[in-house]
Design an enzyme around this catalytic site. Sequence first.
Site, short mmCIF file in Angstrom:
data_model
loop_
_atom_site.label_atom_id
_atom_site.label_comp_id
_atom_site.label_asym_id
_atom_site.label_seq_id
_atom_site.Cartn_x
_atom_site.Cartn_y
_atom_site.Cartn_z
N GLU B 150 0.83 -1.22 0.00
CA GLU B 150 0.00 0.00 0.00
C GLU B 150 0.85 1.25 0.00
O GLU B 150 0.54 2.23 -0.68
CB GLU B 150 -0.90 0.02 1.25
N SER B 236 19.51 -7.70 -8.10
CA SER B 236 18.39 -7.84 -9.03
C SER B 236 18.59 -8.89 -10.13
O SER B 236 17.62 -9.55 -10.49
CB SER B 236 18.08 -6.50 -9.68
N HIS B 365 3.69 -9.96 -9.42
CA HIS B 365 5.14 -10.12 -9.38
C HIS B 365 5.75 -9.03 -8.49
O HIS B 365 6.63 -9.30 -7.67
CB HIS B 365 5.71 -10.05 -10.79
N SER B 366 5.28 -7.80 -8.68
CA SER B 366 5.79 -6.67 -7.89
C SER B 366 4.78 -5.55 -8.03
O SER B 366 3.74 -5.71 -8.67
CB SER B 366 7.16 -6.20 -8.43
#
Lengths: 377, 477
Positions: B150, B236, B365-366
């Site tokens: 959020e 990453s 996923h993100s």
Amino acid sequence: MAVCGALVRSGRLSRPISGRNSAFIGSRFAVVKRLASALSYVPETAPSDFGETTKMNLFQSINSAMDVALANDPTAVIFGEDVAFGGVFRCTIGLADKYGKDRVFNTPLCEQGIAGFGIGMAVMGATAIAEIQFADYIFPAFDQIVNEAAKYRYRSGNLFDCGRLTMRAPCGAVGHGALYHSQSPEAFFAHVPGIKVVIPRGPIQAKGLLLACIKDDNPCIFLEPKILYRAAVEHVPVGDFSLPLSSAEVVVEGKDVTMVAWGTQVQVLREVCNMAQEKLGVSCELIDLRTIMPWDSETVIKSVNKTGRLLVAHEAPLTGGFAAEVASTVQSECFLHLEAPVERVCGYDTPFPHIFEPFYMPDKWRCFEAVKKLINY
Amino acid sequence: MEIYVNILKAPRNHVVELAKMAAVRSVFRVRSLMQQGFYGFYRNSASFAVRNVSIGSKISIAPGQKRQMSSQTLDLEEDKPQFPGSRSEFTKKLEFITPDVYNGIPVYRVLDRQGKIIEADQDPKLSKEAVYDMYHKMTLLNTMDRILYESQRQGRISFYMTNYGEEATHMGSAAALNPGDVVFGQYREAGVLMYRGFTLDQFMNQCYGNAEDAGRGRQMPVHYGSKELNFVTISSPLGTQMPQASGAAYALKRSGKRLCVICYFGDGAASEGDAHAAFNFAATLECPIIFFCRNNGYAISTPTSEQYRGDGIAARGPSYGMATLRVDGNDAFAVYNAVKAARELAVNENRPVLIEAMTYRIGHHSTSDDSTAYRSVDEVNYWDKQDHPIGRLRHYMVNQGWWDMEKEKAWMKQARNEVMQAFQRAEKKKKPPPSELFYDTYREMLPHLQQQREQMRKHVAQYPENYPLENFEKDRD
């Protein structure tokens, strides 16, 4: 890589490449004199405070460096393709017998694995010395080197690092290596903040700089000019010594023209210094950069401020080669001192050719022409 | 070591003498060429080279290590293939091995969806405290995920990745490890860190990149790391941690500490070349490592049917010579048992183990992804409602009489409070001083970086209105 393996097993690539009459591949062919500038190596003397010396060629001096490293550091290991039996260039001869198979061992044929494995070992605090069989084959490892090794400390806020990693690879022209046994990839790695790139010009330099890389707490790439493995012979200190990284060395002092190079090209420019003195009465100052990244710009700037003229030479292709970085920095820092535009003599912007190698190389005649241009501007 | 022997002419015992002289520490049996006709093609050449054939030679093995030697017996009595690369039989049948010959590798499970132990002898018999610990951390993670997701939507942090549906893979595995075991993760293993003791403040500080972030504000959110908790900082690029994990395990083996490495990766990352490298190195170099694949069905939008055609990642294990297990990733106890057993193998026998934990990625996923674009909401709801790892463990606890809806309500309220407070603390803190961007590139500060840092400072000092200085701590000097 498979071809290389075949060449090595048939003993061809391991034939001595000596100065003048280097045998053409295979003894069944007539010996062909290399008309192109045959390499003549001028041996140097080690500083006396490095102790007892003995005659070594380049691969022996590298072997000696690794011997010292493994003797002094129980966590140190050497790994890569074919290193256990001694390596395709004999750099690891005798080390597996001396230190055991758990410390000097073969890996599967996988450069990205070799690099990743080495990084992981280094992260755990072990001294990892990884060998890539030819610099031409380092590219599968590029992601691990650029995205991982170079950034490990930075991205973790110094919680983790792989400073104990050193990667070694033979580089440079060898007379018949063509596209995939002759490359000089230093420029690719110079562009990556976080790693160090080092290239020695001879046996004493190689041993001292390799030991410095192994001890240095940053991941290092050590490129070894393969043509010098047998051709370069000197009296090298037998003990533990290191030479400073990020420190360029003035190999020949002079006052009219500054020349910058690294590796084999330093030997080529030595001859150009002599030619310039004899034929033009011009005194050249020859600087061996030694560490490509981070490089010692101060020494070069000081020299160019004195001479006003700069020549940079390397085998790697011209565009984007490291000479461009040197030239750019010099024009920025020495602008008002320059008497002529910076000259770069490099390989052409093509893949490294086979039969055309004599025309491709930045040989002493091309370099001499550049000196003339600098003087006559 | 090579010796050249004229087999046609040399008598058998002469060959043996030669072998002894050549210091080959083995004896091989060679039958007369004429009799057997095996080396018929050598009749024309008078010699062959014998390489270092080791049969019955002493090979040093680490304590407790079992190793299967590849058979190199040149025994011409039996009609077997003698190739150095294979250890099998001859066959007269031309028959391809087709993938559909095998059923998929079965999925190991301990708890059913109603939280009942299926086979009593598989019950890990964890104490109430241990199960509480797992459950509390699974739900705390879930709560933190909701709040941080959020917060990204509200522009407070730049990016976030949730762990919905995979909580059991984290807690079950972390609970089975020794705290000294080293973790190399991918990016969806925050629960492992939480289990080991990473605090809510530490999670939040990294996401906000504030002055207390141990990573010094250098990476995107969820790129956690902790030296103290032996969790290597996340990067990453996918799969790059895998061969590193193999190398780390090798170093651990040499140190004699009897610890292992666990390497987490997803079904997508398993396609990377680095995964192949990692498996092969770990197996050939005998590394004490657990490879833990979270097969959650998707790599962003790519379903597994487009990621591989074989039987998942587990089927690859045996082909590398690794002990392999497929497990129900939504079953905390199954994951616990699997990792516990894998650890024994890895540490005692110095060998890699592959565990493929089957699960489902309930979240996107993100925060940069909206998975409704490529999968149905019904599918997601099915896993969320019917087979959620948190639900299954809760059923177990309720069945044991350890938990009820009152406790659940109270705990969820407490969890939310703890997360919100940490969140507010993290949000208030300033970012590190801007010059931090220059440190740690190398171990030491280098002259050219010092110059560049000076240039940046001068520029910012001259035009401060263009830079968000009020959010950052002041530079040290």
